[in-house]
Write a protein that holds these residues in place. Structure first.
Motif, PDB file in Angstrom:
ATOM      1  N   PHE A  98       0.827  -1.155   0.089  1.00 27.92           N
ATOM      2  CA  PHE A  98       0.045   0.057   0.108  1.00 27.92           C
ATOM      3  C   PHE A  98       0.655   1.103   0.039  1.00 27.92           C
ATOM      4  N   GLU A  99       1.789   1.250   0.837  1.00 27.50           N
ATOM      5  CA  GLU A  99       2.684   2.614   0.910  1.00 27.50           C
ATOM      6  C   GLU A  99       3.396   2.799  -0.450  1.00 27.50           C
ATOM      7  N   ARG A 100       3.800   1.753  -1.352  1.00 24.30           N
ATOM      8  CA  ARG A 100       4.500   2.156  -2.444  1.00 24.30           C
ATOM      9  C   ARG A 100       3.382   2.765  -3.572  1.00 24.30           C
ATOM     10  N   LEU A 101       2.223   2.384  -3.302  1.00 24.85           N
ATOM     11  CA  LEU A 101       0.900   2.717  -4.086  1.00 24.85           C
ATOM     12  C   LEU A 101       1.079   4.285  -3.799  1.00 24.85           C
ATOM     13  N   VAL A 102       0.724   4.868  -2.403  1.00 24.38           N
ATOM     14  CA  VAL A 102       0.993   6.126  -1.824  1.00 24.38           C
ATOM     15  C   VAL A 102       2.036   6.818  -2.472  1.00 24.38           C
ATOM     16  N   MET A 103       3.216   6.164  -2.470  1.00 19.15           N
ATOM     17  CA  MET A 103       4.370   7.012  -2.847  1.00 19.15           C
ATOM     18  C   MET A 103       3.948   7.349  -4.428  1.00 19.15           C
ATOM     19  N   PHE A 104       3.515   6.358  -5.134  1.00 17.90           N
ATOM     20  CA  PHE A 104       3.482   6.866  -6.688  1.00 17.90           C
ATOM     21  C   PHE A 104       2.109   7.720  -6.778  1.00 17.90           C
ATOM     22  N   ALA A 105       1.223   7.822  -5.958  1.00 17.12           N
ATOM     23  CA  ALA A 105       0.315   8.849  -6.136  1.00 17.12           C
ATOM     24  C   ALA A 105       0.385   9.963  -5.772  1.00 17.12           C
ATOM     25  N   THR A 106       1.436  10.290  -4.706  1.00 13.65           N
ATOM     26  CA  THR A 106       1.611  11.540  -3.912  1.00 13.65           C
ATOM     27  C   THR A 106       3.031  11.958  -4.502  1.00 13.65           C
ATOM     28  N   GLY A 107       3.796  11.161  -5.296  1.00 12.26           N
ATOM     29  CA  GLY A 107       5.047  11.663  -5.690  1.00 12.26           C
ATOM     30  C   GLY A 107       6.217  11.801  -4.629  1.00 12.26           C
ATOM     31  N   MET A 108       5.757  11.174  -3.458  1.00 14.39           N
ATOM     32  CA  MET A 108       6.853  11.236  -2.393  1.00 14.39           C
ATOM     33  C   MET A 108       7.935  10.185  -2.754  1.00 14.39           C
ATOM     34  N   GLY A 109       9.173  10.713  -2.407  1.00 15.40           N
ATOM     35  CA  GLY A 109      10.235   9.802  -2.705  1.00 15.40           C
ATOM     36  C   GLY A 109      10.780   8.894  -1.623  1.00 15.40           C
ATOM     37  N   ASN A 110      10.275   8.950  -0.372  1.00 13.00           N
ATOM     38  CA  ASN A 110      10.662   7.952   0.666  1.00 13.00           C
ATOM     39  C   ASN A 110       9.311   7.555   1.237  1.00 13.00           C
ATOM     40  N   ILE A 111       9.318   6.297   1.488  1.00 18.12           N
ATOM     41  CA  ILE A 111       8.275   5.439   1.942  1.00 18.12           C
ATOM     42  C   ILE A 111       7.920   5.848   3.557  1.00 18.12           C
ATOM     43  N   ARG A 112       8.834   6.464   4.064  1.00 17.95           N
ATOM     44  CA  ARG A 112       8.699   6.868   5.674  1.00 17.95           C
ATOM     45  C   ARG A 112       7.835   8.205   5.587  1.00 17.95           C
ATOM     46  N   ASP A 113       7.481   8.895   4.535  1.00 18.65           N
ATOM     47  CA  ASP A 113       6.702  10.136   4.486  1.00 18.65           C
ATOM     48  C   ASP A 113       5.267   9.543   4.049  1.00 18.65           C
ATOM     49  N   VAL A 114       4.964   8.511   3.695  1.00 18.95           N
ATOM     50  CA  VAL A 114       3.622   8.216   3.201  1.00 18.95           C
ATOM     51  C   VAL A 114       2.833   7.416   4.451  1.00 18.95           C
ATOM     52  N   ILE A 115       3.422   7.077   5.404  1.00 26.16           N
ATOM     53  CA  ILE A 115       2.679   6.268   6.585  1.00 26.16           C
ATOM     54  C   ILE A 115       2.802   7.116   7.846  1.00 26.16           C
ATOM     55  N   PRO A 116       1.768   7.091   8.499  1.00 23.78           N
ATOM     56  CA  PRO A 116       1.739   8.069   9.568  1.00 23.78           C
ATOM     57  C   PRO A 116       3.009   7.878  10.639  1.00 23.78           C
ATOM     58  N   TYR A 117       3.239   7.020  11.155  1.00 19.31           N
ATOM     59  CA  TYR A 117       4.441   6.567  11.936  1.00 19.31           C
ATOM     60  C   TYR A 117       5.390   5.452  11.537  1.00 19.31           C
ATOM     61  N   PRO A 118       6.332   5.535  10.640  1.00 22.32           N
ATOM     62  CA  PRO A 118       6.935   4.865  10.084  1.00 22.32           C
ATOM     63  C   PRO A 118       8.091   3.826  11.126  1.00 22.32           C
ATOM     64  N   ARG A 119       8.200   2.550  10.836  1.00 26.52           N
ATOM     65  CA  ARG A 119       8.918   1.620  11.765  1.00 26.52           C
ATOM     66  C   ARG A 119      10.046   1.082  10.831  1.00 26.52           C
ATOM     67  N   THR A 120      11.354   1.506  11.020  1.00 26.60           N
ATOM     68  CA  THR A 120      12.143   0.964  10.309  1.00 26.60           C
ATOM     69  C   THR A 120      13.327   0.735  11.172  1.00 26.60           C
ATOM     70  N   PRO A 121      14.415  -0.087  10.980  1.00 30.61           N
ATOM     71  CA  PRO A 121      15.546  -0.327  11.769  1.00 30.61           C
ATOM     72  C   PRO A 121      16.036   0.819  12.742  1.00 30.61           C
ATOM     73  N   GLN A 122      15.906   0.400  13.921  1.00 30.23           N
ATOM     74  CA  GLN A 122      16.455   1.456  15.120  1.00 30.23           C
ATOM     75  C   GLN A 122      15.649   2.554  15.236  1.00 30.23           C
ATOM     76  N   ASN A 123      14.144   2.328  14.587  1.00 29.83           N
ATOM     77  CA  ASN A 123      13.329   3.592  14.845  1.00 29.83           C
ATOM     78  C   ASN A 123      11.584   2.868  14.995  1.00 29.83           C
ATOM     79  N   ALA A 124      11.463   3.249  16.317  1.00 32.28           N
ATOM     80  CA  ALA A 124       9.894   2.955  16.356  1.00 32.28           C
ATOM     81  C   ALA A 124       9.437   4.054  17.068  1.00 32.28           C
ATOM     82  N   GLU A 125       9.812   5.443  17.006  1.00 28.46           N
ATOM     83  CA  GLU A 125       8.940   6.427  17.945  1.00 28.46           C
ATOM     84  C   GLU A 125       7.781   6.586  17.607  1.00 28.46           C
ATOM     85  N   PHE A 126       7.201   7.225  18.557  1.00 29.52           N
ATOM     86  CA  PHE A 126       5.727   7.575  18.601  1.00 29.52           C
ATOM     87  C   PHE A 126       4.682   6.369  18.723  1.00 29.52           C
TER      88      PHE A 126
END
Ligand code: 4AD
Ligand code: MG
Length: 504
Positions: free
Chosen positions: A476-504
């Protein structure tokens, strides 16, 4: 009628009526900015609540409430307003304004609010409020993700995310699919080799041990080892083989340590699964589905799309000419909606790649030498961005680079798999026709050392009334990236969970 049918007396009736009218009044009075901007400006009394974006010249409030990208201008009569109140109208404050909607005196908007009274609901602190009225970097806003939806970019992205998600449910609902909630905690590993997050309530410091020193998961909460799911596919297959057409749309989890702009440890996946449908039908479904949901946002989210399109244009101006895209955001979405996806077999793709310039000149990090090679994202991007310049459906991959459940072709070496690749994104969809033959599936599991006992229920589907069936998973986030033109998947999900990061 409600009271009559339940034998309720007059007292109830009166109470209900008064409640009814109270609600009506509340509904009538509290408007959203989106509603107000659509009204014509016959001087009318209105009320509005929202957050101050800016306050200019002790007079002009730009007010936003999230209902639209636009702010509404509220004009304060500073001579009639308490000095102490004026001081509290600062960027980020929550306010309740009563006034009159009038034709705007200034440029830039049709209507504005002549403020009669202003009530500060919640003060802000102009010294420390992170979202100042200026340009912030996306990195900074990620650190302040709890407030970043108070910016135009992130409110637009999140409205689009919401709209896309609605369009997805709408599509399936209108096409006879049932929505299935697949479990999030699972005892099986759907993809055969996924990196999973363990779910356990054993004491991490002092877990119960077996005689050989390994952890005894029989004493764990579920009496076995369990993980967060990487995909709802296997469970969705069970419903497809009874309800016919189903889909899941839920969170999935992968503990792969890939710190890229296209990977999350927690992401949302849409997975339709359909009985009696083969790979060709699967491709048709995926293409029709993606076109339909993108068309939905073109028709319903124009304002946000136009804003994000301009944002992208501004961002691209800072890049060298060669890296700028040939199409604007809306043109790109229209292009996908209006053109057929190119369908190419893995074997054809390998031929194209082998003879490509970057392969011959050894510019790829992974040089394609022969049939059987796994495709890296550099190859996928070459195919969609340089060679075909449109979405591409690659199908019939070598069996040994794909999951165990995919239908083996008659050639004995390829499987009925498909990946859909998008310009700028890479892999958007992964799917396949499923292996429906019990003996072939068992042999495959044996070869890959997958425990038959763990997937007894999955094998049962092949024992009792098995049939051709297929499905796919869309990130889903990759679809949102395409539809919004955002270049980083962290910017299309409310609170991104990535290695070393689970803030919020
Ligand atoms: O290709 P994948 O791994 O396929 C499956 O999980 C199948 N069980 C789907 C099915 O047939 N029902 O994942 C599907 C899609 C990918 O194409 C990609 O768009 C997305 O999920 N995806 C991710 N998105 C964000 N972060 C990650 N770490 C992702 N991994 C996969
Ligand atoms: Mg995949």
């Amino acid at each position: 009628d409600f009271c009559l049918s339940r034998g309720l007396g007059d007292v109830y009736k009166r109470q209900l009526l008064s409640l009814h009218f109270k609600n009506k009044i509340i509904q009538m009075k509290s408007n959203t900015v989106a509603e107000l901007l659509k009204k014509d400006a016959k001087s009318q009394d209105i009320e509005i609540k929202g957050w101050v974006r800016t306050f200019r010249a002790n007079r002009f409030i730009a007010l936003n409430d999230g209902s639209t990208l636009q702010n509404i201008q509220c004009v304060v009569d500073f001579e009639k307003t308490d000095e102490a109140i004026l001081k509290r109208i600062t960027t980020g404050a929550a306010v309740h304004i009563k006034g009159q909607l009038i034709e705007s005196q200034g440029k830039g908007q049709n209507v504005e609010i002549a403020v009669l009274s202003i009530n500060i609901l919640g003060d802000s602190d102009p010294e420390t409020y992170p979202i100042q009225p200026k340009k912030h970097s996306f990195e900074f806003l990620r650190e302040n993700a709890h407030l970043r939806t108070r910016t135009n970019t992130f409110s637009a992205v999140m409205r689009l995310r919401s709209s896309l998600s609605f369009a997805i449910h709408k599509y399936f609902n209108e096409n006879g699919f049932y929505y299935m909630h697949t479990p999030i905690i699972t005892g099986s590993d759907a993809e055969g080799a996924g990196e999973m997050f363990r779910v356990s309530n054993l004491d991490a410091k002092n877990p119960p041990l077996n005689e050989d020193g390994s952890v005894n998961f029989k004493e764990d909460f579920f009496g076995k080892e369990t993980n967060l799911t990487v995909s709802g596919q296997l469970e969705a297959e069970t419903f497809a083989m009874s309800l016919g057409k189903v889909y899941t749309f839920g969170p999935t989890f992968r503990a792969e340590n890939s710190n890229t702009s296209r990977h999350l440890a927690e992401f949302w996946m849409i997975e339709p699964e359909v009985a009696f449908m083969d790979l060709a039908g699967n491709m048709d479904l995926a293409e029709d589905f993606m076109k339909s949901v993108l068309k939905y946002v073109l028709d319903n989210n124009r304002e946000d799309l136009e804003f994000l399109e301009q944002r992208l244009l501004d961002e691209e101006k800072t890049k060298p000419q060669a890296e700028r895209s040939e199409m604007s955001l809306i043109e790109k979405i229209n292009f996908v909606v209006d053109n057929n996806f190119k369908r190419v077999s893995y074997t054809e793709a390998i031929d194209i790649l082998k003879n490509s310039k970057p392969n011959k000149k050894k510019q790829f990090n992974y040089i394609i030498e022969e049939w059987g090679a796994d495709l890296q994202s550099e190859h996928e991007r070459f195919l969609v961005e340089k060679h075909f310049k449109c979405p591409v459906i690659l199908f019939d991959y070598p069996a040994n680079i794909k999951a165990f459940y995919m239908r083996l072709n008659e050639d004995g070496k390829t499987v009925r798999a498909m990946d859909i690749l998008f310009p700028g994104i890479g892999e958007m969809v992964g799917g396949s026709q499923r292996e429906e033959r019990l003996d072939v599936l068992k042999a495959k599991m044996k070869a890959l050392d997958i425990d038959e006992e763990e997937l007894w229920w999955y094998l049962d589907l092949r024992k009792y009334g098995t049939a051709v069936h297929s499905g796919f998973g869309l990130g889903f986030e990759r679809l949102v990236m395409f539809a919004t033109g955002m270049g980083n998947i962290r910017d299309v999900i409310p609170y991104p969970r990535t290695p070393q990061n689970a803030e919020f």
